[in-house]
Motif scaffolding. Structure first.
Motif, PDB file in Angstrom:
ATOM      1  N   GLU A   1     -51.226  21.318  78.408  1.00 37.24           N
ATOM      2  CA  GLU A   1     -51.173  20.166  77.582  1.00 37.24           C
ATOM      3  C   GLU A   1     -50.828  18.739  78.491  1.00 37.24           C
ATOM      4  N   ALA A   2     -49.884  18.771  79.301  1.00 36.28           N
ATOM      5  CA  ALA A   2     -49.539  17.910  80.241  1.00 36.28           C
ATOM      6  C   ALA A   2     -50.576  17.385  81.159  1.00 36.28           C
ATOM      7  N   PHE A   3     -51.253  18.305  81.530  1.00 36.27           N
ATOM      8  CA  PHE A   3     -52.303  18.253  82.710  1.00 36.27           C
ATOM      9  C   PHE A   3     -53.412  17.381  81.810  1.00 36.27           C
ATOM     10  N   TYR A   4     -53.957  17.850  80.766  1.00 34.75           N
ATOM     11  CA  TYR A   4     -54.918  16.990  80.104  1.00 34.75           C
ATOM     12  C   TYR A   4     -54.583  15.827  79.473  1.00 34.75           C
ATOM     13  N   GLN A   5     -53.086  15.571  79.235  1.00 28.22           N
ATOM     14  CA  GLN A   5     -52.612  14.242  78.642  1.00 28.22           C
ATOM     15  C   GLN A   5     -52.746  13.080  80.021  1.00 28.22           C
ATOM     16  N   ALA A   6     -52.328  13.924  81.291  1.00 31.81           N
ATOM     17  CA  ALA A   6     -52.233  12.901  82.315  1.00 31.81           C
ATOM     18  C   ALA A   6     -53.714  12.428  82.817  1.00 31.81           C
ATOM     19  N   GLN A   7     -54.777  13.408  82.597  1.00 31.81           N
ATOM     20  CA  GLN A   7     -56.065  12.914  82.855  1.00 31.81           C
ATOM     21  C   GLN A   7     -56.408  11.963  81.711  1.00 31.81           C
ATOM     22  N   PHE A   8     -56.020  11.915  80.565  1.00 22.52           N
ATOM     23  CA  PHE A   8     -56.148  10.813  79.553  1.00 22.52           C
ATOM     24  C   PHE A   8     -55.557   9.561  79.866  1.00 22.52           C
TER      25      PHE A   8
ATOM     26  N   TYR B   1     -52.929   1.277  40.165  1.00 27.83           N
ATOM     27  CA  TYR B   1     -52.871   1.077  41.696  1.00 27.83           C
ATOM     28  C   TYR B   1     -52.040   2.276  42.252  1.00 27.83           C
ATOM     29  N   ASN B   2     -52.527   2.735  43.469  1.00 28.94           N
ATOM     30  CA  ASN B   2     -51.806   3.687  44.025  1.00 28.94           C
ATOM     31  C   ASN B   2     -51.239   3.153  45.316  1.00 28.94           C
ATOM     32  N   THR B   3     -50.372   3.602  46.146  1.00 26.88           N
ATOM     33  CA  THR B   3     -49.460   3.108  47.186  1.00 26.88           C
ATOM     34  C   THR B   3     -49.726   4.125  48.480  1.00 26.88           C
ATOM     35  N   LEU B   4     -50.084   3.310  49.514  1.00 25.62           N
ATOM     36  CA  LEU B   4     -50.036   4.263  50.785  1.00 25.62           C
ATOM     37  C   LEU B   4     -48.939   3.445  51.723  1.00 25.62           C
ATOM     38  N   VAL B   5     -48.218   4.661  52.175  1.00 23.89           N
ATOM     39  CA  VAL B   5     -46.812   4.054  52.891  1.00 23.89           C
ATOM     40  C   VAL B   5     -46.952   4.826  54.315  1.00 23.89           C
ATOM     41  N   VAL B   6     -47.236   3.985  55.525  1.00 23.44           N
ATOM     42  CA  VAL B   6     -47.538   4.483  57.000  1.00 23.44           C
ATOM     43  C   VAL B   6     -46.091   4.057  57.642  1.00 23.44           C
ATOM     44  N   PRO B   7     -45.243   5.292  57.959  1.00 31.05           N
ATOM     45  CA  PRO B   7     -44.086   4.932  58.638  1.00 31.05           C
ATOM     46  C   PRO B   7     -44.405   4.420  60.129  1.00 31.05           C
ATOM     47  N   TYR B   8     -43.289   4.115  60.985  1.00 29.35           N
ATOM     48  CA  TYR B   8     -43.536   3.694  62.289  1.00 29.35           C
ATOM     49  C   TYR B   8     -43.951   5.132  63.180  1.00 29.35           C
ATOM     50  N   GLY B   9     -44.953   4.720  64.237  1.00 34.13           N
ATOM     51  CA  GLY B   9     -45.194   5.770  64.838  1.00 34.13           C
ATOM     52  C   GLY B   9     -46.384   6.586  64.139  1.00 34.13           C
ATOM     53  N   ARG B  10     -47.085   6.089  63.139  1.00 37.07           N
ATOM     54  CA  ARG B  10     -47.880   6.787  62.528  1.00 37.07           C
ATOM     55  C   ARG B  10     -49.437   5.661  62.206  1.00 37.07           C
TER      56      ARG B  10
ATOM     57  N   SER C   1     -49.091   7.748  71.407  1.00 35.97           N
ATOM     58  CA  SER C   1     -48.902   9.094  71.364  1.00 35.97           C
ATOM     59  C   SER C   1     -48.073   9.218  70.125  1.00 35.97           C
ATOM     60  N   THR C   2     -48.078  10.142  69.192  1.00 34.57           N
ATOM     61  CA  THR C   2     -47.143  10.405  68.271  1.00 34.57           C
ATOM     62  C   THR C   2     -45.585  10.652  68.421  1.00 34.57           C
ATOM     63  N   ASP C   3     -45.608  10.863  69.908  1.00 34.32           N
ATOM     64  CA  ASP C   3     -44.287  11.194  70.273  1.00 34.32           C
ATOM     65  C   ASP C   3     -43.949  10.009  71.502  1.00 34.32           C
TER      66      ASP C   3
END
Length: 377
Positions: free
Chosen positions: A39-46, A170-179, A352-354
């Motif tokens: 995973e780290a290898f492919y992330q480094a390529q990205f 109406y509906n409500t969509l809440v997106v937190p930080y990092g998402r 990244s999500t992290d």
């Protein structure tokens, strides 16, 4: 190995520059022997491929110096490693290519022990999941999500169905930080909702107007319907449009202190609550600061790349880069930090999500490392 370890590995750097068959075989065998590093290898390529190499900004003398730095300082022995590098880096410009200019300064190919540690005061609030609220019902999604209004239901891409309660306007969509989240409205208009944003939208548009309500940031492709104009309402201004693609930033605390509308294609009109009005043409941005409106031509990719999962910069002061990352991940950098005082960023930073992955990338690109400290205030 971590992402940073790959980004500072001479064999990895040379192979990413040359992409030769021998190197491919070497790394394929490495991953087979070290599956935990896959995973780290492919992330480094990205991360490496996202870099914008600014070799044209280096003089020939600088290229020679950097080439010598890579060969003589980072590779300690006189044997196979050095001959391998010399074989692949056949001319000085390769040294320039080996420089990661994503943060405006070249990658320090040295031990990290001497790096300054730049503290980041911890998150203002704990990370939460994306929420969909319809009437009295509340649905929670782990990670980023893609939703679509389908008749009286709202569906996700996995086939899950979330029925809107009868009588809910109406509906409500809440997106937190990092998402982030994607949503297709009942008229087919497609939007992306950025980190730290809230959107109110109907299950079905009725009447002669299509209206949604935003706090935060969206990018939206509006389906054209001349009989039913589309409006994005925020606390400070409205955006009126028939069919077009544009970005609305209405956090109220943007990195330059202004709300912003950026038009990619089509035509929109923006009207503030005070009645001030302006029309935009493609590749224009409208900055909104109270009653003040100002238009300017911009590179729209700078302002809409977040929906593709990265932030794009072009000689942007590091202070602004850190401000945007602070917004996205709900972090605050220490006031005592001197980070970025004379640095600029040209390139792309993967969202990244992290957040630790992002900080690891920054650590690999500047002469600092980062740690998150809890905010006890």
């Amino acid at each position: 190995m971590k992402i940073k370890d790959f980004l500072t590995n001479e064999y990895f750097i040379v192979w990413m520059l040359s992409k030769d068959a021998d190197g491919a075989a070497y790394w394929e065998d490495y991953i087979k022997r070290n599956p935990a590093d896959k995973e780290a290898f492919y992330q480094a390529q990205f991360e490496f491929n996202k870099v914008h190499f600014k070799k044209e900004k280096l003089s020939e003398v600088e290229k020679q110096e950097l080439f010598s730095k890579i060969i003589n300082q980072y590779v300690p022995d006189q044997g196979k490693s050095r001959s391998f590098l010399r074989k692949k880096m056949l001319y000085p410009v390769a040294a320039g290519l080996a420089i990661l200019f994503s943060i405006g300064v070249y990658l320090q190919l040295t031990a990290t022990d001497s790096k300054k540690v730049e503290p980041i005061i911890g998150r203002v609030g704990e990370t939460k999941e994306i929420q969909l609220i319809t009437g009295e019902q509340e649905y929670v999604f782990k990670g980023n999500t893609v939703l679509k209004v389908d008749g009286s239901d709202i569906r996700d891409k996995e086939g899950g169905t979330f029925q809107a309660e009868e009588g809910t306007t109406y509906n409500t969509l809440v997106v937190p930080y990092g998402r982030q989240s994607e949503l297709t409205l009942s008229d087919g208009s497609h939007l992306w909702l950025n980190s730290g944003s809230t959107l109110r939208f109907p299950t079905k548009f009725s009447g002669i107007h299509r209206t949604i309500y935003l706090e935060g940031e969206i990018y939206i492709d509006v389906v054209e319907d001349k009989k039913r104009p589309f409006t994005v309402e925020t606390s400070q201004f409205n955006v009126d449009v028939y069919g077009t693609s544009f970005n609305v930033n209405a956090y109220g605390d943007s990195f330059d202190g202004k709300d912003r509308v950026v038009l990619v294609e089509g035509s929109v009109a923006v009207e503030t609550k005070e009645g001030n009005r302006a029309k935009l043409s493609p590749n224009e941005a409208l900055l909104i600061e109270g009653e003040s409106l100002s238009q300017q031509n911009v590179d729209v990719s700078r302002y809409v790349s977040w929906k593709e999962g990265y932030l794009s910069f072009d000689q942007t002061p590091m202070k602004e880069v850190l401000m945007e990352l602070s917004r996205y991940y709900n972090l605050s950098f220490s006031k005592e930090s001197n980070m970025g005082s004379d640095q600029t960023c040209t390139g792309k930073i993967y969202l990244s999500t992290d957040v630790s992955n992002v900080l690891e990338t920054l650590s690999a690109m500047v002469d600092s490392s980062f740690k998150i400290e809890e905010n006890n205030n």
